[in-house]
Scaffold this motif. Structure first.
Motif, PDB file in Angstrom:
ATOM      1  N   UNK A   1     -21.480   2.205   4.856  1.00 23.01           N
ATOM      2  CA  UNK A   1     -21.715   1.792   3.491  1.00 23.01           C
ATOM      3  C   UNK A   1     -20.975   0.514   3.148  1.00 23.01           C
ATOM      4  N   UNK A   2     -20.628  -0.366   4.131  1.00 25.00           N
ATOM      5  CA  UNK A   2     -19.970  -1.642   3.932  1.00 25.00           C
ATOM      6  C   UNK A   2     -20.983  -2.755   4.169  1.00 25.00           C
ATOM      7  N   UNK A   3     -20.661  -3.897   3.618  1.00 22.79           N
ATOM      8  CA  UNK A   3     -21.552  -5.064   3.769  1.00 22.79           C
ATOM      9  C   UNK A   3     -21.688  -5.419   5.249  1.00 22.79           C
ATOM     10  N   UNK A   4     -23.000  -5.847   5.667  1.00 19.42           N
ATOM     11  CA  UNK A   4     -23.245  -6.197   7.051  1.00 19.42           C
ATOM     12  C   UNK A   4     -22.492  -7.462   7.456  1.00 19.42           C
ATOM     13  N   UNK A   5     -22.097  -8.267   6.441  1.00 22.16           N
ATOM     14  CA  UNK A   5     -21.371  -9.503   6.749  1.00 22.16           C
ATOM     15  C   UNK A   5     -19.944  -9.236   7.178  1.00 22.16           C
TER      16      UNK A   5
ATOM     17  N   UNK B   1     -13.722   5.965  -5.343  1.00 18.54           N
ATOM     18  CA  UNK B   1     -13.230   4.605  -5.139  1.00 18.54           C
ATOM     19  C   UNK B   1     -14.438   3.723  -4.796  1.00 18.54           C
ATOM     20  N   UNK B   2     -14.427   2.489  -5.392  1.00 23.52           N
ATOM     21  CA  UNK B   2     -15.480   1.533  -5.039  1.00 23.52           C
ATOM     22  C   UNK B   2     -14.943   0.130  -5.182  1.00 23.52           C
ATOM     23  N   UNK B   3     -15.692  -0.851  -4.619  1.00 22.99           N
ATOM     24  CA  UNK B   3     -15.351  -2.255  -4.770  1.00 22.99           C
ATOM     25  C   UNK B   3     -16.598  -2.996  -5.204  1.00 22.99           C
ATOM     26  N   UNK B   4     -16.409  -4.103  -5.978  1.00 26.64           N
ATOM     27  CA  UNK B   4     -17.562  -4.875  -6.447  1.00 26.64           C
ATOM     28  C   UNK B   4     -17.196  -6.346  -6.380  1.00 26.64           C
ATOM     29  N   UNK B   5     -18.286  -7.203  -6.318  1.00 22.10           N
ATOM     30  CA  UNK B   5     -18.054  -8.645  -6.238  1.00 22.10           C
ATOM     31  C   UNK B   5     -18.092  -9.245  -7.619  1.00 22.10           C
TER      32      UNK B   5
ATOM     33  N   UNK C   1     -19.929  -3.445  -3.413  1.00 22.46           N
ATOM     34  CA  UNK C   1     -19.764  -3.901  -2.038  1.00 22.46           C
ATOM     35  C   UNK C   1     -19.233  -2.791  -1.140  1.00 22.46           C
ATOM     36  N   UNK C   2     -18.689  -1.730  -1.746  1.00 28.66           N
ATOM     37  CA  UNK C   2     -18.181  -0.601  -0.964  1.00 28.66           C
ATOM     38  C   UNK C   2     -17.935   0.566  -1.894  1.00 28.66           C
TER      39      UNK C   2
ATOM     40  N   UNK D   1     -12.032  -0.192   6.611  1.00 35.63           N
ATOM     41  CA  UNK D   1     -12.458   0.153   5.244  1.00 35.63           C
ATOM     42  C   UNK D   1     -13.033   1.552   5.211  1.00 35.63           C
ATOM     43  N   UNK D   2     -13.807   1.895   6.200  1.00 34.51           N
ATOM     44  CA  UNK D   2     -14.469   3.208   6.206  1.00 34.51           C
ATOM     45  C   UNK D   2     -13.439   4.329   6.235  1.00 34.51           C
ATOM     46  N   UNK D   3     -12.417   4.168   7.078  1.00 38.09           N
ATOM     47  CA  UNK D   3     -11.388   5.217   7.152  1.00 38.09           C
ATOM     48  C   UNK D   3     -10.619   5.333   5.837  1.00 38.09           C
TER      49      UNK D   3
END
Length: 840
Positions: free
Chosen positions: A1-5, A25-29, A35-36, A14-16
């Motif tokens: 579920x992380x960006x392919x870049x 928990x999440x992240x955004x741009x 983004x996660x 990040x996954x762990x």
């Protein structure tokens, strides 16, 4: 579920991290796109909004419209670089709307530019619910505590109000009113059980407006009351009589009294159900523990107060009945006492505290006049005006609880003349302690007063005689001692020196006897006054020893002095009188000890720092026990052989006893024949914290060297021999003097010459020394008149005071000793030469 870049390693890390978090928990741009996120975030979002989030979703747009705007504002703050926490409610109202605590943290690139933000959420709904429940519980506790405090204060108010009344019915009414109004009840009352133990009588109670009163007679079984419960001392508490589960009371019977809720508190006495406190209300309610405790306390207080008031009433009635019987008995006794009073050979008066006479016997009528006259004038008004204040003060003292009054006053008889009477008065009080009557006995003491006055005149005559005899004896004795002293200092052979020493010793012994007689006379007349000045206690002890030490010359006697370091150095008292006692006791020790030792010991009382104990022990002849009981009596010695062998007036120890007692002490002796004697005495001496060096020693004459300066002297002395003695003493000290034979000549001499010092005899023919002194003092100011030193053969303290009161600056008693004369002259100052100018 992380960006392919993202690189592969970053993806794994990040996954762990994300999946290990249990909170969403999440992240955004910067475009608010996800983004996660972790699984918890996805599951929670689905639980609330039924939507599975995906990478790239614009996160604020996933919320409800009103929530989306709020969410976008929160994320914008994080993208602006702010790190912060918020608490917010989110969710679908139809599904779940929990409270969340959200933390925002901005994400930066290597150049420090914000490229997104980190969002971490925690559901705190359960915690908030718990806190709310705790707050609610605390409020319940606080409300209960406030209620307890309020009810305790009400109980204190109840105590204060019932304490102020003596009526038991009023106590019941007050308790019912306070309980009913405090609890917001419909009615409240305190009732007493009848002897049948089934019927409750209520005579006083409290009823709210519009409610049914509880006053009356209540047959408790008619209310369905379980009497066995009440008789066991257990309460009956009913929150709602319509509740069939509560079967202790009959609902219809209670409702007839407008009682929907009821509290019955039984009051027990020695295990018996004797009374009950009842509280009712018109509506159902749940009685709290605090309220029930309050009713129980009110019931117990009411019971105790009612019993106490009823006991007091019974006691009061018994007292009143007893008082009536006593009054009757007193009336009968008064009749008999009146008959006895009429036959008394003294007066008897019964009056009110302000002096209004109720009764006077026949003696009063005979001495003071008819009773109606005494009553008309108030009998204290018959008292001489000079004596009335004394009588009134004694009566006022009796009224304040003082002892019976005993006074001697002058009272006016029918003919207007005054006679002396002894009046003894006793204050009688009524049952309430108030002053009621003053009973006085009156006795004619006119003859006793006259006899006492004659005795006082005889005592004054005796004192005057002793003073005159002292003067007459001291005047020639002054010449004998003075001439003997001067002769002793001349060139004499051994035999002549012995003759002169014998003359001087005999003269000094005679002077000692005269002083003993004068001291004893002063003590007997009650005119002994002790001085209180600071003095060096150790110095006083040593000076006393120095004075008597010559008596041990030629005897194998060792003198020991035991003075502890803890003994106060400076004390307050009469140094001269203390030294007199020490000298007398020490002189006896040396006199009656042929060989051995004399020991003087001193110590302070450990329990009373101001009390000092003295002991003088000798190894002399001792004293028979039969003679010890009279040892401190006047004119007494151990036996007649002592007087023949050792001499003495027998007054020394008697004077010591009186002086020691005047110093708040005691004196005694321990002795056995042939084993010596120990005299012990004590004195109360104040403690002075100063050092002895700064306190002037008084009372111990010191030898003075010849004068360092010339003084012009005048001696006023009528006796030619004494003039010669003083002239020789002055010559020996290096002075010369002019002489006057009476006071008038002395005044003229002072007018003509500027004298520095005048030695003024007290008694001279014509103008005496006192009158001459007053004349000089009144005519010349202090700086222009000579220093006046009194010379007198009168040795009383009063004579010394008369000299000082007349204006003399100093005082010397005859026989005049050369050391004392030198010291007195040394205190004089030369004046500027010239004749003094008298004050107009």
């Amino acid at each position: 579920m992380l960006s392919e870049a993202s690189p592969e390693l970053a993806v794994s890390t990040w996954e762990r991290i994300l999946q290990s978090e249990t909170s969403p928990v999440c992240a955004f741009d910067t475009q608010y796109r996800l983004t996660a996120f972790n699984q918890a975030h996805s599951d929670e979002f689905f639980r609330i909004y039924r939507y599975r989030v995906q990478i790239g979703d614009v996160f604020p747009d996933l919320f409800l419209p009103d929530q989306a705007a709020v969410m976008r504002g929160f994320m914008a703050r994080a993208l602006a670089g702010e790190q912060y926490d918020i608490v917010q409610e989110f969710g679908d109202p139809d599904l779940s709307k929990p409270h969340w605590q959200i933390s925002y943290t901005p994400l930066f690139d290597d150049n420090g530019v914000v490229v997104g933000a980190f969002h971490r959420a925690q559901d705190i709904s359960a915690r908030l619910r718990t806190e709310a429940e705790l707050a609610k519980a605390r409020k319940v506790i606080d409300d209960a505590a406030q209620a307890d405090s309020r009810l305790r204060q009400v109980l204190r108010d109840l105590d204060d109000r019932i304490r102020a009344t003596s009526d038991p019915d009023q106590v019941c009414a007050i308790a019912a009113e306070i309980a009913g109004t405090t609890l917001g009840a419909g009615a409240a009352a305190y009732g007493t059980m009848r002897a049948d133990r089934q019927t409750l009588d209520i005579t006083h109670g409290w009823t709210a407006p519009g409610a049914h009163s509880l006053v009356g007679t209540h047959y408790l079984p008619g209310f369905g009351t379980h009497l066995d419960v009440l008789r066991a001392g257990e309460d009956i508490v009913v929150n709602d009589v319509d509740d069939r589960a509560q079967s202790l009371l009959d609902a219809s019977a209670c409702m007839a009294l407008d009682a929907r809720c009821v509290v019955n508190i039984p009051v027990m006495e020695a295990g018996r159900f004797v009374s009950m406190f009842v509280v009712t209300g018109p509506a159902a309610r749940t009685w709290t523990r605090s309220e029930l405790d309050f009713i129980r306390n009110a019931a117990e207080r009411t019971r105790a107060s009612v019993e106490r008031r009823r006991a007091e009433m019974a006691l009061r009635e018994a007292n009143e009945s007893l008082e009536r019987r006593v009054q009757q008995a007193l009336a009968e006794r008064e009749t008999r006492l009146r008959q006895l009073a009429e036959a008394l050979p003294i007066g008897l008066l019964v009056a009110s505290p302000d002096g209004v006479v109720d009764y006077g016997n026949a003696w009063i009528a005979q001495e003071l006049g008819p009773l109606d006259r005494v009553q008309r004038e108030h009998w204290p008004l018959l008292v001489h005006p000079e004596d009335l204040g004394l009588l009134r003060s004694r009566w006022d003292a009796m009224a304040q609880g003082g002892p019976p009054s005993h006074v001697e006053v002058r009272m006016r008889g029918p003919d207007g003349s005054y006679r002396w009477y002894a009046v003894r008065s006793v204050l009688l009080r009524d049952a309430h302690g108030q002053a009621e009557r003053i009973v006085s006995t009156v006795m004619d003491i006119e003859e006793l007063v006259r006899a006492r006055e004659r005795a006082e005149q005889a005592a004054r005559a005796k004192s005057n005689f002793l003073s005159t005899m002292s003067h007459e004896i001291r005047t020639p004795l002054n010449a004998v001692i003075g001439m003997a002293s001067l002769l002793h200092d001349t060139a004499l052979d051994i035999e002549q020196t012995d003759f002169v020493r014998t003359i001087r010793n005999s003269s000094e012994h005679l002077l000692t006897l005269i002083n003993d007689v004068l001291d004893f006379s002063l003590i007997e007349s009650g005119r002994l006054r002790l001085d209180r000045q600071p003095f060096d206690l150790r110095g006083c002890l040593r000076s006393a020893i120095d004075i008597v030490a010559p008596a041990a010359v030629g005897k194998p006697i060792a003198l020991r002095l035991d003075i502890p370091e803890a003994l106060p150095a400076l004390v307050v008292g009469d140094e001269a009188r203390l030294r007199q006692v020490l000298i007398n006791v020490l002189a006896n020790a040396f006199k009656f000890t042929a060989a051995g030792e004399v020991e003087v010991s001193v110590c302070a009382d450990p329990d009373d720092p101001e009390r000092v104990h003295f002991a003088v022990r000798d190894t002399g002849i001792g004293i028979e026990p039969a003679h010890q009981v009279h040892l401190f009596s006047a004119f007494s010695q151990a036996d007649s052989s002592i007087a023949r062998r050792y001499g003495g007036s027998g007054l020394g120890l008697a004077i010591c006893r009186r002086l020691v007692e005047a110093m708040d002490g005691r004196i005694g002796v321990e002795s056995a024949p042939g084993q010596g004697a120990t005299f012990r005495f004590s004195a109360r001496l104040g403690v002075d914290t100063r050092t002895p060096s700064i306190v002037e020693r008084r009372g111990v004459p010191r030898a003075t060297a010849p004068p360092a300066r010339a003084l012009r002297l005048l001696v006023a002395e009528d006796n030619a021999v004494n003039r010669k003695v003083v002239a020789l003493l002055l010559r020996k000290l290096g002075y010369s003097a002019d002489f006057a034979s009476d006071g008038e000549q002395a005044i003229r001499a002072v007018q003509s010459h500027a004298y520095d010092v005048v030695l003024m005899d007290m008694q001279m023919p014509g103008v005496d020394g006192l009158e001459a002194t007053r004349h000089i003092v009144s005519r010349w100011p202090v700086g222009e008149r000579p220093r006046i030193i009194g010379l007198t053969a009168n040795a009383m303290d009063a004579d010394r005071q008369r000299c000082l009161d007349a204006g003399m600056d100093d005082y010397l008693s005859k026989p005049v000793l050369i050391d004392e004369l030198a010291a007195a002259l040394a205190r004089g100052q030369p004046r500027a030469r010239g004749v003094a100018t008298a004050v107009a």
